[in-house]
Design a protein around this motif. Structure first.
Motif, PDB file in Angstrom:
ATOM      1  N   THR A  30       0.826  -1.205   0.000  1.00 12.93           N
ATOM      2  CA  THR A  30       0.000   0.000   0.000  1.00 12.93           C
ATOM      3  C   THR A  30       0.860   1.256   0.000  1.00 12.93           C
ATOM      4  OG1 THR A  30      -1.805  -1.132   1.132  1.00 12.93           O
ATOM      5  CG2 THR A  30      -1.775   1.279   1.273  1.00 12.93           C
ATOM      6  N   TYR A  50      -4.250   5.937 -10.614  1.00 14.21           N
ATOM      7  CA  TYR A  50      -4.648   4.789  -9.797  1.00 14.21           C
ATOM      8  C   TYR A  50      -4.453   3.483 -10.558  1.00 14.21           C
ATOM      9  CZ  TYR A  50      -7.303   1.761  -6.744  1.00 14.21           C
ATOM     10  OH  TYR A  50      -7.664   0.738  -5.915  1.00 14.21           O
ATOM     11  N   TYR A  54      -1.975   0.588  -9.382  1.00 11.26           N
ATOM     12  CA  TYR A  54      -2.676  -0.639  -9.024  1.00 11.26           C
ATOM     13  C   TYR A  54      -2.052  -1.856  -9.710  1.00 11.26           C
ATOM     14  CZ  TYR A  54      -6.639  -3.521  -7.677  1.00 11.26           C
ATOM     15  OH  TYR A  54      -7.427  -4.498  -7.135  1.00 11.26           O
ATOM     16  N   TYR A  86      -7.429  -9.284  -7.880  1.00  9.71           N
ATOM     17  CA  TYR A  86      -7.304  -7.841  -7.944  1.00  9.71           C
ATOM     18  C   TYR A  86      -8.187  -7.210  -9.006  1.00  9.71           C
ATOM     19  CZ  TYR A  86      -3.935  -8.267  -4.356  1.00  9.71           C
ATOM     20  OH  TYR A  86      -3.359  -8.535  -3.143  1.00  9.71           O
ATOM     21  N   GLN A  89     -11.211  -6.588  -6.990  1.00  7.53           N
ATOM     22  CA  GLN A  89     -10.922  -5.470  -6.095  1.00  7.53           C
ATOM     23  C   GLN A  89     -10.821  -4.158  -6.881  1.00  7.53           C
ATOM     24  OE1 GLN A  89      -7.003  -5.016  -4.360  1.00  7.53           O
ATOM     25  NE2 GLN A  89      -7.938  -4.597  -2.374  1.00  7.53           N
ATOM     26  N   TYR A  90     -10.208  -4.204  -8.033  1.00  9.66           N
ATOM     27  CA  TYR A  90     -10.053  -3.016  -8.867  1.00  9.66           C
ATOM     28  C   TYR A  90     -11.403  -2.416  -9.252  1.00  9.66           C
ATOM     29  CZ  TYR A  90      -8.838  -0.063 -12.828  1.00  9.66           C
ATOM     30  OH  TYR A  90      -8.726   0.996 -13.689  1.00  9.66           O
ATOM     31  N   ASN A  93     -12.969  -0.867  -6.234  1.00 14.68           N
ATOM     32  CA  ASN A  93     -12.239   0.348  -5.866  1.00 14.68           C
ATOM     33  C   ASN A  93     -12.487   1.490  -6.851  1.00 14.68           C
ATOM     34  OD1 ASN A  93     -11.176  -0.785  -3.567  1.00 14.68           O
ATOM     35  ND2 ASN A  93      -9.186  -1.210  -4.460  1.00 14.68           N
ATOM     36  N   LEU A  97     -13.939   5.009  -6.019  1.00 19.00           N
ATOM     37  CA  LEU A  97     -13.206   6.230  -6.358  1.00 19.00           C
ATOM     38  C   LEU A  97     -14.121   7.213  -7.091  1.00 19.00           C
ATOM     39  CD1 LEU A  97      -9.748   4.976  -7.686  1.00 19.00           C
ATOM     40  CD2 LEU A  97     -10.088   6.614  -5.855  1.00 19.00           C
ATOM     41  N   PRO A 112      -8.243   6.345  -2.305  1.00 20.80           N
ATOM     42  CA  PRO A 112      -7.773   4.963  -2.421  1.00 20.80           C
ATOM     43  C   PRO A 112      -7.587   4.279  -1.068  1.00 20.80           C
ATOM     44  CG  PRO A 112      -6.532   6.366  -3.879  1.00 20.80           C
ATOM     45  CD  PRO A 112      -7.358   7.270  -3.018  1.00 20.80           C
ATOM     46  N   ALA A 115     -11.027   3.120   0.117  1.00 22.75           N
ATOM     47  CA  ALA A 115     -11.479   1.973  -0.680  1.00 22.75           C
ATOM     48  C   ALA A 115     -10.780   0.682  -0.263  1.00 22.75           C
ATOM     49  CB  ALA A 115     -11.252   2.242  -2.161  1.00 22.75           C
ATOM     50  N   MET A 116      -9.494   0.751   0.046  1.00 25.53           N
ATOM     51  CA  MET A 116      -8.740  -0.454   0.419  1.00 25.53           C
ATOM     52  C   MET A 116      -9.223  -1.058   1.730  1.00 25.53           C
ATOM     53  SD  MET A 116      -4.831   0.119  -0.714  1.00 25.53           S
ATOM     54  CE  MET A 116      -4.716   1.888  -0.605  1.00 25.53           C
ATOM     55  N   THR A 119     -11.897  -3.656   1.104  1.00 20.27           N
ATOM     56  CA  THR A 119     -11.628  -4.874   0.328  1.00 20.27           C
ATOM     57  C   THR A 119     -10.537  -5.782   0.904  1.00 20.27           C
ATOM     58  OG1 THR A 119     -10.154  -3.600  -1.091  1.00 20.27           O
ATOM     59  CG2 THR A 119     -12.425  -3.871  -1.838  1.00 20.27           C
TER      60      THR A 119
END
Length: 134
Positions: A30, A50, A54, A86, A89-90, A93, A97, A112, A115-116, A119
């Protein structure tokens, strides 16, 4: 009944240790990707910044999760499956966003991180399933 309790304690201890390592590696990842995101914001919009950070984070995450968290050998086959975690997750996220920046007027530099938080548990479970698979 004692044997069952002992097994449960051992399992809980092991899972907590893995999850703690996951949080540490996630913190490293992160920090690295967030710093990259901030740097890229100097040149690009939040969406592109992002996205690039990412993708870089997926590579770092696979390495850290395989070697440090789950103590598994790096595998090309597992690496190819790993981005599925991911991708989900993407999408979540990016949706967050968009909503938080465009409608809730959140600062693009902290969104960000918000958002993390949502998840992380899902990412742990899916990562473990892929990396530990045979």
């Amino acid at each position: 009944m004692k044997a069952g309790n002992g097994l449960l304690m051992l399992l809980t201890k092991h899972l907590n240790k893995e999850f703690l390592k996951f949080l540490i590696s996630g913190g490293i990842n992160t920090l690295a990707t967030y710093l990259m995101y901030l740097f890229l914001l100097l040149f690009y919009n939040y969406s592109l910044s992002y996205s690039v950070s990412y993708i870089a984070g997926i590579f770092l995450s696979y390495y850290l999760n395989s070697v440090f968290v789950f103590k598994e050998k790096i595998s090309f086959r597992k690496f190819l499956k790993f981005p599925i975690v991911y991708l989900v997750q993407y999408i979540v996220n990016m949706l967050m966003l968009y909503v938080l920046v465009e409608y809730a007027q959140f600062n693009v530099q902290i969104v960000p991180l918000v958002a993390m938080i949502i998840t992380v548990p899902i990412t742990f479970i899916l990562s473990k399933m892929i990396i530990k698979s045979k």
